[in-house]
Design an enzyme around this catalytic site. Structure first.
Site, PDB file in Angstrom:
ATOM      1  N   LYS A 183       0.852  -1.193   0.000  1.00 17.95           N
ATOM      2  CA  LYS A 183       0.000   0.000   0.000  1.00 17.95           C
ATOM      3  C   LYS A 183       0.886   1.239   0.000  1.00 17.95           C
ATOM      4  O   LYS A 183       1.769   1.395   0.847  1.00 17.95           O
ATOM      5  CB  LYS A 183      -0.858  -0.009   1.264  1.00 17.95           C
ATOM      6  CG  LYS A 183      -2.301   0.305   1.028  1.00 17.95           C
ATOM      7  CD  LYS A 183      -3.073   0.015   2.293  1.00 17.95           C
ATOM      8  CE  LYS A 183      -4.398   0.701   2.275  1.00 17.95           C
ATOM      9  NZ  LYS A 183      -5.081   0.531   3.547  1.00 17.95           N
TER      10      LYS A 183
HETATM   11  C1  E4P Z   1      -8.142   1.604   3.336  1.00 13.04           C
HETATM   12  O1  E4P Z   1      -7.634   0.600   2.905  1.00 13.04           O
HETATM   13  C2  E4P Z   1      -8.026   2.100   4.714  1.00 13.04           C
HETATM   14  O2  E4P Z   1      -7.373   1.139   5.505  1.00 13.04           O
HETATM   15  C3  E4P Z   1      -9.355   2.318   5.385  1.00 13.04           C
HETATM   16  O3  E4P Z   1     -10.441   1.932   4.616  1.00 13.04           O
HETATM   17  C4  E4P Z   1      -9.457   3.603   6.105  1.00 13.04           C
HETATM   18  O4  E4P Z   1     -10.711   3.697   6.683  1.00 13.04           O
HETATM   19  P1  E4P Z   1     -11.074   4.716   7.850  1.00 13.04           P
HETATM   20  O5  E4P Z   1     -11.427   6.018   7.221  1.00 13.04           O
HETATM   21  O6  E4P Z   1     -12.248   4.078   8.517  1.00 13.04           O
HETATM   22  O7  E4P Z   1      -9.864   4.820   8.747  1.00 13.04           O
END
Ligand code: E4P
Length: 219
Positions: free
Chosen positions: A84
């Site tokens: 990522k």
């Molecule tokens: C994406 O892969 C992120 O890990 C995630 O969806 C972030 O979500 P949040 O806004 O609930 O922290």
């Protein structure tokens, strides 16, 4: 539509695996920190548990060189690693190099269709538009996903869209109707997808009718 869990919690992953509905896992530094374990050990535990399904593990470097170094190390952990990478110029530079090396990438923190377009052009395997964080600020997260779906369709990009920052079952339904490739969601939302009061009511009624018959037959 593929369902990913957005979690680093091993119990949640195990439960979803047993349900047979889990296609992959996404994590981020916040979710890893929440588990409080050494990330090197925890990454391996998640990768093994979820194998051969993909697991997104996020880099923490901010410069392209650092991201590339981390990405190579992470991808050596297992062949189900997806790295990522944050949506920045350095991140996109790193994605271009990593995709040429065959390392799978997930470009995260996508808040505009143009960011998604750049990530796809750089060869990202996945892009992650964040719905909930946009909604929190009064923008429209589902609309963002819709626009990315349309743009990728227009140009036939191979990059898959992971609708992320999912807050509700409604989010899941709306992006499923758009034909998004993947939704990653917290365990809480996955559990809520099972629920409807009429299902519970129906089970209760079937049970009591069955018991009444047994009593009538003296069983
Ligand atoms: C994406 O892969 C992120 O890990 C995630 O969806 C972030 O979500 P949040 O806004 O609930 O922290």
């Amino acid at each position: 539509m593929k369902i990913y869990l957005d979690t680093a919690n091993l119990q949640e992953i195990e439960t979803a695996l047993k349900w047979g509905v889990l296609d992959g896992v996404t994590t981020n530094p916040t979710l890893i920190a929440r588990e409080g374990r050494d990330p090197d050990i925890h990454f391996k535990d998640i990768l093994k548990l979820v194998y051969p399904r993909p697991v997104s593990l996020e880099v923490v470097s901010e410069d392209a060189e650092g991201m590339i170094k981390e990405a190579r190390e992470l991808s050596n952990l297992s062949d189900n690693v997806v790295v990522k990478i944050p949506m920045t110029p350095d991140g996109i530079k790193a994605v271009t190099i990593l995709s040429n090396e065959g390392i799978k990438t997930n470009v995260t923190l996508i808040f505009t269709p143009m960011q998604a377009l750049l990530a796809a052009k750089a060869g990202a395997t996945y892009v992650s538009p964040f719905m909930g964080r946009l909604d929190d600020r009064g923008w429209d997260g589902v609309k963002l996903v819709e626009e990315i779906v349309d743009i990728f369709w227009n140009y036939d990009f191979d990059t898959e869209i992971i609708a992320a920052s999912t807050r509700s079952v409604r989010h899941v339904k709306e992006v499923a109707l758009l034909g998004v490739d993947i939704v990653t969601m917290p365990f809480k939302v996955l559990k809520q997808m099972f629920n409807h009061p009429l299902t519970d009511e129906g089970i209760e009624r079937f049970k009591s009718d069955w018991q009444a018959l047994q009593q009538k037959l003296g069983k």
